[in-house]
Design an enzyme around this catalytic site. Structure first.
Site, PDB file in Angstrom:
ATOM      1  N   GLU A   1       0.817  -1.224   0.000  1.00 32.38           N
ATOM      2  CA  GLU A   1       0.000   0.000   0.000  1.00 32.38           C
ATOM      3  C   GLU A   1       0.846   1.266   0.000  1.00 32.38           C
ATOM      4  O   GLU A   1       0.490   2.253  -0.637  1.00 32.38           O
ATOM      5  CB  GLU A   1      -0.949   0.007   1.194  1.00 32.38           C
ATOM      6  CG  GLU A   1      -2.149  -0.915   1.038  1.00 32.38           C
ATOM      7  CD  GLU A   1      -1.812  -2.381   1.239  1.00 32.38           C
ATOM      8  OE1 GLU A   1      -0.732  -2.677   1.788  1.00 32.38           O
ATOM      9  OE2 GLU A   1      -2.638  -3.234   0.846  1.00 32.38           O
TER      10      GLU A   1
ATOM     11  N   HIS B   1     -11.811  -4.248   7.840  1.00 34.90           N
ATOM     12  CA  HIS B   1     -12.390  -3.967   6.529  1.00 34.90           C
ATOM     13  C   HIS B   1     -13.506  -2.927   6.616  1.00 34.90           C
ATOM     14  O   HIS B   1     -14.171  -2.657   5.638  1.00 34.90           O
ATOM     15  CB  HIS B   1     -12.959  -5.244   5.902  1.00 34.90           C
ATOM     16  CG  HIS B   1     -11.916  -6.194   5.422  1.00 34.90           C
ATOM     17  ND1 HIS B   1     -11.024  -6.814   6.261  1.00 34.90           N
ATOM     18  CD2 HIS B   1     -11.614  -6.638   4.177  1.00 34.90           C
ATOM     19  CE1 HIS B   1     -10.225  -7.589   5.556  1.00 34.90           C
ATOM     20  NE2 HIS B   1     -10.560  -7.502   4.278  1.00 34.90           N
TER      21      HIS B   1
END
Ligand SMILES: Cc1ncc(C[n+]2csc(CCOP(=O)(O)OP(=O)(O)O)c2C)c(N)n1
Lengths: 354, 326
Positions: B60, B129
């Site tokens: 990321e 999430h």
């Protein structure tokens, strides 16, 4: 055994300035070699002046290149103007070689962002302070160059401490996977502030980190500007020719403090530093040049005078630069300042809405 | 006009943006062949090739940093972070580089990039999430933080984000990806950034929200209107910089305000709005500004998450209280 790797080391000039082996062709060009020498000497004089300015309260924290002049100059000298330099905060020499004005560098370290709006190549990146975080930028740059099929190369510089960060490995890994036109340069000056290389990594060389990313890493004597320029030219040519990334570990030594706010004597011995003074790049090249009758005492004196003059003129321009008005901190926040912050800008400039 | 889901509208906007501008590059994990785990990028790699629709390694920080480098070189990268819970490794790039490249180089280099990520709870996803940490991003000077709450706004705001000359974090309400449907015309028209949308007019109270929980907020407004309370509903849409004027003029009209967000309360963006109203709209207030928000807890996993999120009932209860205040 399914794979075996090796890491080479490259050097040409011994510490006493004698040649270990035949020098590459460019080294017969006295003008070029002397040019590298002059750039290194200028950087050393400039550093000295910058520290003096800091000590007298006229410059902020400054990171010297003392002992590492060959890396910055050697790398930059192999780049084309249209290549993209992505430097760390210690690469003044590379920036100066690429046309950044001395007063712009002073402006940056003097606390003024205008120093980063420099007159070097417009696409070169500014100094990067968060260690290693510039490596993914260089990978992004290289991806853009490849996508547009431009024969340009990104050159990314960082320290040995930076190689401990995921940022650098993530960038190398991506560059390897996509065969990007990029050269990574780890300037291994053996210290990351007070942490020595042996606490930074268990690897024998930093160059071998490239192997995990799928390309060649080589170790270069980072105090030998001839070796650096040769390695850089080769790596940049390969990258330009579509052969993908290379990694250069330039083994040098930081002879000075980490920055003007550091005191290196707290963590390393005078003997160690003294020993490394015998390796340093400027005396080494000077001995070679003198042996080859490319350089004389008179040349040296003239160069010192020229450096002095150029630096003093730059310092004068730096000190005479009028400060920005406070509200200019809003000027480049966004392309167009949102109204919500225009109110704050007016507040800062002394105008009031209510 | 075609009826479509919010995620389809995102896909439509990405396709349109790539068609219009060859500098647009889409990158992220699984976004190529797979079309993204939510299918937001489905079909794009077939249309535009694997160089412009790029499957990145699983990294990321790299995605954020690549965007910065690409943008500084004149590309218009649109990065995807698979879930908001994984945006943190690239915060360094957002805070230290993307948001300030223009400033630190006095405009010599800029960073016109978009970072898209699903936002919020309510899809019974695994841990990490379901984050809604938009306030953290909205705190960063130089960024834009945008969150659509309908397919139409997803299309128009994403086009605006891609065309914007500065970095934009584009937060997509995961719960609405397929639940929100609406008519979208692929006319290439962007909607304005930095503007709130008044979804419903009313005289009695202002309800301000953004993202997925606008669904509950609108339902609450319906329920309240049956009781004779006319709520004005504002979709904030851009959180950074946010449209203070629309908020203040609505509160000037209604005299009451309830802010609804899914994120935890402390330091949430609701606090920012409440502070603005306290500073600049106090004289029009007839009741304290009130927040209905997620709790200051870790977002619970599936079995409890509906208790964490603001419900229609929590919103109507809070709003009634505000309306009865005297
Ligand atoms: C991400 C990050 N962590 C910590 C620092 C503070 N810091 C500045 S320089 C430095 C050491 C870096 O060493 P190295 O990468 O070897 O480069 P050198 O300074 O030796 O050129 C540290 C820890 C920083 N600037 N960025």
């Amino acid at each position: 055994m399914i794979a075996r790797f090796e890491v080479r080391r490259r050097d040409y000039l011994a510490p006493d300035g004698s040649a270990n082996r035949p020098l590459p062709a460019f080294a017969t060009d006295a003008k070029l070699l002397v040019g590298l020498y002059r750039a290194m000497v200028l950087l050393r004089h400039f550093d000295r002046k910058a520290v003096a300015l800091q000590r007298t309260g006229r410059l902020g924290t400054y990171a010297v290149s003392l002992g590492q002049e060959a890396v910055s100059v050697g790398m930059a000298s192999a780049m084309q103007e249209e290549d993209v330099l992505v430097p760390s905060y210690r690469d003044n020499g590379a920036l100066i070689w690429r046309g950044v004005k001395l007063e712009e560098i002073l402006l940056f370290w003097g606390g003024d962002e205008r120093g980063n709006d420099f007159s070097g190549p417009v696409h070169d990146f500014p100094f990067c302070v968060p260690v290693g975080s510039q490596a993914p930028h260089a990978a992004g740059v290289a991806y853009a160059l490849k996508l547009r099929k431009e024969p340009r190369v990104a050159v990314c510089m960082f320290g040995d401490g930076a190689t401990s960060k995921g940022d650098v490995y993530e960038a190398m890994n991506f560059a390897g996977a996509h065969k990007l036109p990029i050269v990574f340069v780890a300037v291994n000056n053996q210290w990351a502030i007070s942490v020595p290389l042996r606490l930074q990594t268990g690897a024998e060389t930093l160059a071998q980190k490239a192997i995990a990313a799928g390309f060649t890493g080589e170790q270069v004597d980072g105090n030998d500007v001839v070796a650096l320029r040769a390695a850089a030219a080769e790596a940049i040519a390969a990258a330009r020719g579509g052969k993908g990334p290379r990694f250069i570990e330039a083994v040098t030594y930081r002879l000075g403090d980490h920055t003007t706010s550091d005191d290196a004597s707290r963590y390393r011995s005078a003997e160690e530093v003294q020993a490394h003074w015998k390796q340093e790049p400027i005396a080494r090249l000077r001995s070679y040049l003198v042996r080859q009758k490319m350089w004389s005492k008179a040349d040296e004196e003239q160069l010192a005078a020229e450096c002095h003059e150029r630096i003093e003129a730059a310092v004068e321009r730096y000190l005479a630069t009028p400060p920005r008005r406070p509200e200019t901190m809003f000027d480049h926040l966004y392309a167009d300042l949102p109204e919500a912050y225009a109110v704050q800008r007016r507040e800062l400039s002394g105008e009031h809405d209510d | 006009m075609t009826e479509m889901t919010l995620v389809e509208a995102i896909n439509l906007a990405l396709g349109r943006a790539m068609e219009d501008d060859p500098a647009v590059v889409v990158l992220g994990e699984d976004i190529g062949v797979d079309g993204g785990v939510f299918r937001a990028t489905v079909g794009l790699q077939k249309r535009f090739g694997s160089e412009r629709v790029l499957d990145t390694p699983l990294a990321e920080l790299l995605i954020g940093g690549l965007c910065v480098g690409m943008a500084a070189q004149g590309l218009k990268p649109v990065g995807e972070i698979q879930f908001m819970g994984f945006i943190y490794p690239c915060l360094d790039q957002l805070v230290n580089h993307a948001s300030r490249m223009r400033n630190r180089t006095r405009g010599r280099l800029t960073c016109p990039m978009v970072l898209r990520t699903p936002h919020g709870a309510g899809i019974r996803a695994p841990e990490h999430h379901s984050e809604s940490t938009e306030a953290m991003l909205a705190h960063i000077p130089g960024l834009r933080v945008v969150m659509p709450s309908s397919p139409e706004r997803a299309y128009g705001l994403l086009l605006a984000a891609v065309r914007d000359p500065d970095p934009v974090v584009f937060l997509e309400p995961t719960r609405l990806y397929r639940a929100a449907k609406g008519e979208v015309e692929d006319n290439g028209e962007a909607l304005p950034l930095d503007r709130a949308f008044v979804l419903r007019e009313g005289r009695d109270v202002t309800l301000i929200s953004w993202g997925a929980v606008l669904k509950e907020t609108m339902a609450a407004a319906d329920a309240l209107s049956a009781e004779g309370i006319a709520a004005e509903v504002i979709d904030l849409a851009t959180l950074k910089p946010y449209d203070e004027n629309t908020v203040l003029s609505s509160v000037a009209k209604t005299g009451r305000c309830v802010i609804v967000h899914e994120a935890a309360r402390t330091g949430g963006f609701g606090a920012e709005i409440a502070a603005t109203i306290a500073e600049r709209g106090l004289s029009s207030l007839l009741a304290p500004v009130t927040r209905v928000s997620g709790y200051d807890t870790v977002i619970p996993m599936a079995r409890l998450e509906q208790h964490y999120m603001p419900s229609v009932e929590r919103i109507t209860t809070a709003t009634r209280k505000v309306c009865q205040f005297s």
